[in-house]
Design an enzyme around this catalytic site. Structure first.
Site, PDB file in Angstrom:
ATOM      1  CE  LYS A  48       1.926 -21.773 -31.841  1.00  0.00           C
ATOM      2  NZ  LYS A  48       3.222 -22.330 -32.234  1.00  0.00           N
ATOM      3  CD  GLN A  92       5.445 -21.841 -35.060  1.00  0.00           C
ATOM      4  OE1 GLN A  92       4.906 -21.326 -34.100  1.00  0.00           O
ATOM      5  NE2 GLN A  92       5.056 -22.996 -35.554  1.00  0.00           N
ATOM      6  CG  ASP A 115       6.464 -25.207 -27.953  1.00  0.00           C
ATOM      7  OD1 ASP A 115       5.214 -25.203 -27.987  1.00  0.00           O
ATOM      8  OD2 ASP A 115       7.176 -24.662 -28.815  1.00  0.00           O
TER       9      ASP A 115
END
Ligand code: NAP
Length: 275
Positions: A48, A92, A115
């Protein structure tokens, strides 16, 4: 059969995001929190960061030890929520067992929830209001279907898998585009019949599910699954070699949904809602 080439499309999208970011007077700044030492999570976070760097999105990785308490993590999120320098926050997953994932997801400001997992963004999607962010994988799949002009309105779509990150938001997004959606899972009866008659099949399971003679010649097959087979080779849910000659469109693994997810996440990370 036409290949749904996520690798090529993702490169195009990333170039477009990059030129948008180049023109932004204030650059987006993504904070990525990783708790513990899970090796796969470390690779995902590294990838990422590489993608963000390539686009010109600033990124800060915050590495916290496995022993971090839920309260300490909540305090870190609170600090980032109030930091006007930070436009996006990503925690994460998975988190260590002693931390309640839902408490963490809910603590992130919906304006910085790249997200798209915060209940406010999920709820907006459910009632058909534009959320601040769409979850990356379903958003990437919609971009892939649109690129190939695959009709969604009126289509019979079968989604296999009902996770909060793929199956459920995918269903909402297709429903919002007027598809007729069936969500299947491990208790579903006659899965094969449902797959065979569907216009669009999206499989997010993590094992071989769609096999020879289960599809029709017009089927659009999107393979979200990604895991290593017994020989250590990356593979998906669809038996590509046997199924691909019999369908209309199919996404490969790797090179299909995976790169689209990264491009879609970067699209989210390039947005600034808090400034
Ligand atoms: P998940 O949480 O791993 O859940 C798997 C889903 O598959 C569950 O809903 C389960 O049903 C269903 N399932 C299991 N066995 C089944 C069967 N025999 N028939 C029908 N359904 C069955 O799901 P996920 O997190 O969405 O991940 C799924 C796969 O996609 C994994 O391989 C993951 O690595 C991959 N993935 C890839 C990307 C990408 O960018 N390429 C992104 C996210 C995930 P129940 O709910 O009844 O248990």
């Amino acid at each position: 059969m036409i290949l749904l080439d996520g690798k090529t499309l993702s490169k195009k999208i990333i170039q477009k995001i990059k030129s948008n970011v180049d023109n932004m007077p204030v650059k987006p700044h993504l904070a990525v929190i990783i708790v513990g030492n899970d090796p796969s999570s470390r690779i995902y976070v590294k990838n990422k960061k590489i993608a963000a760097d390539e686009i010109g999105i600033k990124s800060t990785i915050i590495e916290l030890p496995e022993s971090t308490t839920e309260n300490e993590l909540l305090m870190k999120i609170h600090e980032l929520n109030n930091d006007s320098e930070i436009s996006g926050i990503l925690v994460q997953l998975p988190l260590p067992q002693h931390i309640n994932k839902n408490n963490i997801i809910t603590a992130i400001s919906p304006l910085k929830d790249v997200d798209g997992f915060h209940p406010e963004n999920v709820g907006k999607l459910a009632i058909g209001i534009e959320p601040y962010y769409y979850p990356a994988t379903p958003q990437g799949i919609i971009m892939l279907l649109d690129e190939y002009n695959i009709p969604i309105e009126g289509a019979d779509a079968v989604i296999i898998g009902r996770s909060n990150i793929v199956g459920k938001p995918m269903a909402q997004m297709l429903l919002n585009r007027n598809a007729t959606v069936t969500i299947c899972h491990s208790h579903t009866k006659n899965l094969e019949d449902k797959i065979k008659t569907a216009d669009i099949v999206i499989s997010a399971v993590g094992k071989k599910i769609v096999r020879c003679k289960m599809v029709n010649k017009n089927s659009v097959l999107v393979d979200v699954g990604i895991y290593k087979d017994s020989n250590g080779k990356l593979t998906g849910d669809i038996d590509f070699d046997f199924v691909s000659p019999d369908c209309g469109f199919i996404s490969p693994v790797p090179g299909g949904v995976g790169p689209m997810t990264i491009a879609s996440l970067m699209l989210n990370a390039s947005k600034i809602h808090n400034i």
